[in-house]
Design a protein around this motif. Structure first.
Motif, short mmCIF file in Angstrom:
data_model
loop_
_atom_site.label_atom_id
_atom_site.label_comp_id
_atom_site.label_asym_id
_atom_site.label_seq_id
_atom_site.Cartn_x
_atom_site.Cartn_y
_atom_site.Cartn_z
N GLU A 165 0.65 -1.11 0.06
CA GLU A 165 -0.13 -0.06 0.32
C GLU A 165 1.14 1.59 -0.33
OE1 GLU A 165 -3.29 0.29 3.28
OE2 GLU A 165 -3.39 2.29 3.51
N ARG A 166 2.14 1.50 0.46
CA ARG A 166 2.80 2.20 0.69
C ARG A 166 3.51 2.55 -0.37
NH1 ARG A 166 2.75 4.32 6.46
NH2 ARG A 166 0.79 4.13 6.66
N LEU A 173 2.29 1.87 -3.13
CA LEU A 173 1.43 2.56 -4.46
C LEU A 173 1.35 4.04 -3.89
CD1 LEU A 173 -1.52 -0.27 -4.58
CD2 LEU A 173 0.48 0.00 -5.84
N LEU A 174 1.23 4.50 -2.78
CA LEU A 174 1.24 5.78 -2.75
C LEU A 174 3.05 6.42 -3.04
CD1 LEU A 174 -0.73 7.87 -0.97
CD2 LEU A 174 0.36 7.25 0.78
N PHE A 175 3.19 6.11 -2.93
CA PHE A 175 5.15 6.61 -3.27
C PHE A 175 4.46 7.05 -4.26
CE2 PHE A 175 9.52 6.25 -4.35
CZ PHE A 175 9.27 8.12 -3.22
N SER A 176 4.55 5.68 -5.15
CA SER A 176 4.22 6.30 -6.74
C SER A 176 3.40 6.70 -7.47
CB SER A 176 4.32 4.41 -7.14
OG SER A 176 4.00 3.93 -6.35
N ALA A 177 2.04 6.80 -6.34
CA ALA A 177 1.50 8.37 -6.58
C ALA A 177 1.67 9.58 -6.67
CB ALA A 177 -0.20 8.54 -6.19
N LEU A 178 2.21 9.68 -5.50
CA LEU A 178 3.32 10.73 -5.26
C LEU A 178 3.71 11.25 -5.94
CD1 LEU A 178 3.21 10.40 -1.13
CD2 LEU A 178 1.76 11.94 -2.40
#
Lengths: 266, 292
Positions: free
Chosen positions: B10-11, B13-18
């Motif tokens: 989850e982290r 994925l969030l990181f790549s979005a950021l």
């Protein structure tokens, strides 16, 4: 054949009563045989109901009468469909003119995403009719015949998709009536509607049969018994029994018919 | 154990979005800061009204209009060519062609968008321009006409493919209604299908315009590098993108005013494509509401 001549063929057949006839019709979708050799005559100015379980071929059969299966992938047919003794699959038949004579109402109301007025005027406009007064009169009379006029007369420019399902279906019938067909095919026209809308449409069908030959596919046995003069029972691509509605529902000849109408299968 | 794994994923994925958001913000920041320092030296009124763009000459003028006219002219030619062709293709594929033919031809068409644009550029310069010169005598070797036409070829698949998707997404019941009323294929296509798919078609055209405005190689190679406020398609022009390439490749000193012109030009381009994308996003949202 010239366009005028084709129209005169259609015109002259209006004087005769519209009579539908299937002669040993077989239909395949690719390798699947959907209709296994059906012959029947459909009487003019009557309501004929097609009943039978899902997948029995009744809708496919209905759609043969205005050649709506032409665009279905893998569709192939054999045999003859005649309207007043003219084979509608002959090369000289103009399929667009045929469909103006044989109107169709579908299972799900499918108004165009246009205004109410444009929906009803569509069939006339594509025939090249432009006279505004004539169009307005025809839109009004068509909407009156389906008892929708009073509900929509104040806002004919409203998008048809904003109407309720029952209103949409009546609009679709009005759209079909506006081009003055002689035959109307209805493919489960009330299956997507609530009981009140259904009752309105049944009443309408009952009134229309004076002027039109109506063939209706229905899953609703009560509906068939209420509105039709003749009923045909289809099962697995075959015509099992075809007779006066009264006879089919009270004293059917075949065991299969009896099983179906009494709800033992289907 | 499983929970930790889920958390890590989850982290990640969030990181790549950021990251993508950070990059976008970074680009906008750099563009704005450099453009801001440009506009502290050149008045924005001159920038928007001066008819000449000569930042590399001794007599400097900074009128973006002459670059903008090059961009708009080549894009206009491309769109004027690609819209009718792309739309005809999409209508043919969706309403006329047999299914099997559509399945083969659509990916082939999309290949057009995969050809490197430098190839298109040379195609415009070496093939299309000489060909056009044979019946347009006054056509210069570098011109917006052939660059625009070739750019049009490049964006055809944007229009044909996305419009075909939009036409194909129109419920089949409408097609049946149209045919059931006795419409010919042509009447079905133009009176029912195209209006019903209009929002998707408009979005495809806007995306194509946006692509044309941002296109660089074709215009840099085939349209010339002469900023000029004109709408004559036969003479050399320079587009915003071509200018940016020209300056980036040259030996302009870092942090000089000439260098900062890149960012002023870049932000102009950005404003245009941003507006177009916003419009298409709005239309697409409206379109989804209608059919869901």
């Amino acid at each position: 054949m010239s366009k005028e001549k084709k129209e005169s063929v259609i015109e002259s057949s209006i004087k005769r009563k519209y009579k539908l006839q299937a002669k040993d019709v077989k239909v395949w979708y690719d390798d699947f045989m959907a209709i296994k050799g059906i012959s029947m005559d459909i009487k003019p100015n009557k309501v004929t109901a097609f009943i039978g379980p899902s997948g029995c071929g009744k809708s496919t059969f209905l759609r043969l009468f205005n050649r709506m299966n032409d665009y279905v992938d893998g569709f192939k047919m054999d045999g003859e469909i005649n309207i007043d003794d003219k084979n509608i699959n002959d090369k000289d038949i103009n399929v667009e003119l045929l469909r103006k004579q044989v109107g169709m109402v579908f299972q799900k109301p499918n108004p165009f995403p246009k205004s109410i007025y444009e929906n009803v005027a569509y069939g006339l406009k594509i025939q090249g009719l432009k006279d505004k007064k004539f169009l307005e009169e025809r839109v009004e009379s068509s909407l009156k015949r389906v008892a929708l006029w009073d509900e929509v007369k104040d806002d004919l420019n409203k998008n048809a998709l904003a109407l309720s399902g029952g209103q949409q279906q009546r609009l679709c019938i009005a759209r079909t009536l506006a081009v003055e067909p002689s035959i109307i095919l209805m493919d489960e026209p009330t299956s997507a509607l609530d009981p009140i809308s259904t009752a309105k449409i049944e009443e309408l069908i009952y009134k229309l049969k004076d002027k039109y030959t109506i063939v209706i596919v229905t899953h609703n046995m009560q509906q068939a018994s209420r509105i039709s003069d003749n009923t045909a029972f289809f099962y697995l691509g075959e015509l099992i029994e075809y007779d006066k509605t009264n006879k089919i529902f009270t004293n059917p000849e075949k065991q299969q018919t009896e099983n179906y109408i009494t709800g033992r299968f289907g | 154990m499983r929970k930790i794994k889920e958390l890590v994923i989850e982290r990640a994925l969030l990181f790549s979005a950021l990251i993508t958001i950070a990059v976008t913000i970074g680009i906008i920041l750099v563009l704005s800061i450099e453009a801001f320092s440009f506009f502290s030296e050149v008045s924005i009124i001159d920038f928007l009204t001066d008819p000449e763009w000569t930042p590399l000459f001794t007599n400097k003028h900074f009128g973006i209009l002459s670059l903008l006219s090059g961009t708009l002219l080549t894009s206009f030619i491309a769109i004027a060519f690609a819209v009718p062709v792309g739309l005809s293709i999409s209508i043919y594929l969706s309403e006329y062609a047999p299914k099997s033919f559509r399945r083969t031809i659509k990916p082939l068409l999309e290949l057009l968008a995969a050809v490197p644009t430098v190839v298109y550029g040379f195609f415009a310069l070496m093939v299309v321009t000489p060909f056009l010169q044979s019946f347009i005598p006054g056509l210069s070797s570098f011109n917006s006409l052939s660059a625009g036409l070739v750019m049009g070829i490049m964006i055809i698949p944007y229009i044909s493919s996305l419009s075909e998707d939009a036409l194909h997404a129109v419920p089949n019941s409408l097609r049946e209604a149209a045919y059931g009323m006795g419409s010919t294929r042509l009447q079905n296509s133009f009176k029912v299908m195209v209006p019903a798919a209009s929002s998707g078609i408009i979005v495809s055209i806007i995306l194509a315009i946006s692509r044309a405005i941002g296109e660089t190689m074709i215009v840099a190679i085939a349209a010339g590098q002469q900023p000029r406020l004109t709408f004559d398609p036969t003479v050399p022009v320079e587009t915003i993108t071509a200018y940016i390439v020209q300056v980036s490749l040259g030996d302009v000193q870092h942090d000089s005013l000439e260098y900062k012109t890149i960012f002023a030009a870049g932000i102009t381009l950005f404003v245009f494509t941003f507006l177009l994308n916003t419009i298409s996003y709005r239309i697409r949202k409206k379109f989804q509401e209608k059919y869901e």
